[in-house]
Design a protein around this motif. Structure first.
Motif, PDB file in Angstrom:
ATOM      1  N   ILE A 180      60.431  90.866  64.860  1.00 23.75           N
ATOM      2  CA  ILE A 180      59.087  90.835  65.456  1.00 23.75           C
ATOM      3  C   ILE A 180      59.148  90.131  66.808  1.00 23.75           C
ATOM      4  O   ILE A 180      58.638  90.629  67.817  1.00 23.75           O
ATOM      5  CB  ILE A 180      58.090  90.090  64.536  1.00 23.75           C
ATOM      6  CG1 ILE A 180      57.861  90.839  63.231  1.00 23.75           C
ATOM      7  CG2 ILE A 180      56.761  89.845  65.262  1.00 23.75           C
ATOM      8  CD1 ILE A 180      57.105  90.023  62.181  1.00 23.75           C
TER       9      ILE A 180
ATOM     10  N   SER B 159      61.210  91.906  69.501  1.00 24.22           N
ATOM     11  CA  SER B 159      60.459  93.080  69.977  1.00 24.22           C
ATOM     12  C   SER B 159      59.355  92.674  70.939  1.00 24.22           C
ATOM     13  O   SER B 159      59.140  93.334  71.959  1.00 24.22           O
ATOM     14  CB  SER B 159      59.871  93.849  68.791  1.00 24.22           C
ATOM     15  OG  SER B 159      60.898  94.382  68.001  1.00 24.22           O
TER      16      SER B 159
ATOM     17  N   TRP C  31      59.082  94.054  74.770  1.00 27.78           N
ATOM     18  CA  TRP C  31      57.908  94.741  75.303  1.00 27.78           C
ATOM     19  C   TRP C  31      57.268  93.989  76.462  1.00 27.78           C
ATOM     20  O   TRP C  31      56.847  94.607  77.444  1.00 27.78           O
ATOM     21  CB  TRP C  31      56.894  95.017  74.192  1.00 27.78           C
ATOM     22  CG  TRP C  31      57.305  96.166  73.343  1.00 27.78           C
ATOM     23  CD1 TRP C  31      57.727  96.143  72.044  1.00 27.78           C
ATOM     24  CD2 TRP C  31      57.356  97.545  73.741  1.00 27.78           C
ATOM     25  NE1 TRP C  31      58.031  97.409  71.602  1.00 27.78           N
ATOM     26  CE2 TRP C  31      57.816  98.284  72.629  1.00 27.78           C
ATOM     27  CE3 TRP C  31      57.067  98.225  74.918  1.00 27.78           C
ATOM     28  CZ2 TRP C  31      57.981  99.672  72.670  1.00 27.78           C
ATOM     29  CZ3 TRP C  31      57.229  99.601  74.965  1.00 27.78           C
ATOM     30  CH2 TRP C  31      57.682 100.307  73.841  1.00 27.78           C
TER      31      TRP C  31
ATOM     32  N   HIS D 105      50.616  98.798  70.359  1.00 29.30           N
ATOM     33  CA  HIS D 105      51.815  98.949  69.535  1.00 29.30           C
ATOM     34  C   HIS D 105      52.377  97.593  69.116  1.00 29.30           C
ATOM     35  O   HIS D 105      52.719  97.387  67.949  1.00 29.30           O
ATOM     36  CB  HIS D 105      52.893  99.739  70.280  1.00 29.30           C
ATOM     37  CG  HIS D 105      54.229  99.641  69.619  1.00 29.30           C
ATOM     38  ND1 HIS D 105      54.517 100.301  68.444  1.00 29.30           N
ATOM     39  CD2 HIS D 105      55.327  98.909  69.928  1.00 29.30           C
ATOM     40  CE1 HIS D 105      55.752  99.989  68.065  1.00 29.30           C
ATOM     41  NE2 HIS D 105      56.258  99.152  68.956  1.00 29.30           N
TER      42      HIS D 105
ATOM     43  N   HIS E 195      52.861  96.635  65.322  1.00 25.98           N
ATOM     44  CA  HIS E 195      54.260  96.492  64.900  1.00 25.98           C
ATOM     45  C   HIS E 195      54.474  95.142  64.214  1.00 25.98           C
ATOM     46  O   HIS E 195      55.063  95.059  63.133  1.00 25.98           O
ATOM     47  CB  HIS E 195      55.172  96.634  66.119  1.00 25.98           C
ATOM     48  CG  HIS E 195      56.615  96.395  65.841  1.00 25.98           C
ATOM     49  ND1 HIS E 195      57.220  95.183  66.068  1.00 25.98           N
ATOM     50  CD2 HIS E 195      57.573  97.216  65.351  1.00 25.98           C
ATOM     51  CE1 HIS E 195      58.488  95.265  65.738  1.00 25.98           C
ATOM     52  NE2 HIS E 195      58.740  96.484  65.299  1.00 25.98           N
TER      53      HIS E 195
ATOM     54  N   TYR F 273      52.736  94.959  60.775  1.00 31.00           N
ATOM     55  CA  TYR F 273      53.482  95.744  59.792  1.00 31.00           C
ATOM     56  C   TYR F 273      54.645  94.925  59.224  1.00 31.00           C
ATOM     57  O   TYR F 273      54.815  94.821  58.009  1.00 31.00           O
ATOM     58  CB  TYR F 273      54.003  97.032  60.452  1.00 31.00           C
ATOM     59  CG  TYR F 273      54.993  97.785  59.608  1.00 31.00           C
ATOM     60  CD1 TYR F 273      54.571  98.551  58.517  1.00 31.00           C
ATOM     61  CD2 TYR F 273      56.356  97.725  59.877  1.00 31.00           C
ATOM     62  CE1 TYR F 273      55.486  99.237  57.731  1.00 31.00           C
ATOM     63  CE2 TYR F 273      57.275  98.416  59.103  1.00 31.00           C
ATOM     64  CZ  TYR F 273      56.830  99.165  58.022  1.00 31.00           C
ATOM     65  OH  TYR F 273      57.730  99.843  57.248  1.00 31.00           O
ATOM     66  N   HIS F 274      55.428  94.335  60.099  1.00 34.32           N
ATOM     67  CA  HIS F 274      56.592  93.576  59.636  1.00 34.32           C
ATOM     68  C   HIS F 274      56.195  92.254  58.970  1.00 34.32           C
ATOM     69  O   HIS F 274      56.892  91.801  58.055  1.00 34.32           O
ATOM     70  CB  HIS F 274      57.581  93.350  60.776  1.00 34.32           C
ATOM     71  CG  HIS F 274      58.343  94.584  61.140  1.00 34.32           C
ATOM     72  ND1 HIS F 274      59.130  95.271  60.243  1.00 34.32           N
ATOM     73  CD2 HIS F 274      58.425  95.270  62.319  1.00 34.32           C
ATOM     74  CE1 HIS F 274      59.677  96.317  60.845  1.00 34.32           C
ATOM     75  NE2 HIS F 274      59.249  96.339  62.102  1.00 34.32           N
TER      76      HIS F 274
END
Length: 152
Positions: A42, A45, A49, A119, A123, A126-127
């Motif tokens: 997480i 990422s 980004w 996103h 994202h 979700y994780h």
């Protein structure tokens, strides 16, 4: 609340949720490698980004890496600082700006700032759900990271 304020609130929630997950993982005696790997994913990422959103090259940044919880704590602070700085300087007209970037497989993509910001939030959530499932499977109380709990 306008769109920028909504996005800022979503990122305040993201930062809050990351801190809550971090606090729980710091208290867990047996470090679960899979849970730590998901959490660092997480955070890595988010770093990738935000780097892309800043127009910088992210090709050398990891997406998956085995790091300890202390390193994750540093990533949480870095992420919160860089995201807050980026959002503070963001105008509503910037949301439709198209960002070109290469993914980890060196494939070129283009997306709007709005889509990328959305996103990243989804994202991470979700994780964090995957982390909570694994915590529960290990007999550890899941971390409540629901948006409505944050808003209360």
């Amino acid at each position: 609340m306008n769109l920028i304020e909504t996005i800022q609130k979503m990122y305040e929630h993201l930062n809050w949720a990351n801190r809550r997950i971090l606090e729980t993982l710091q208290k867990v005696e047996d470090e679960n490698q899979e849970v730590s790997r998901l959490f660092s994913h997480i955070l890595f990422s988010e770093k990738v980004w935000i780097t892309r959103l800043q127009g910088l090259d992210s090709s050398r940044l990891p997406i998956w890496s085995d790091v300890d919880i202390e390193f994750c704590a540093e990533l949480v602070m870095q992420s919160e600082e860089s995201i807050t700085t980026f959002l503070t300087n963001l105008a509503e007209t910037d949301l439709e700006r198209i960002i070109s970037y290469k993914n980890s497989s060196d494939k070129l993509f283009k997306n709007s700032v709005r889509d990328i910001l959305t996103h990243v939030v989804l994202h991470g959530q979700y994780h964090r759900g995957q982390i909570n499932s694994r915590l529960r499977a290990n007999g550890i109380e899941p971390v409540n990271v629901d948006f409505i709990t944050f808003m209360r």
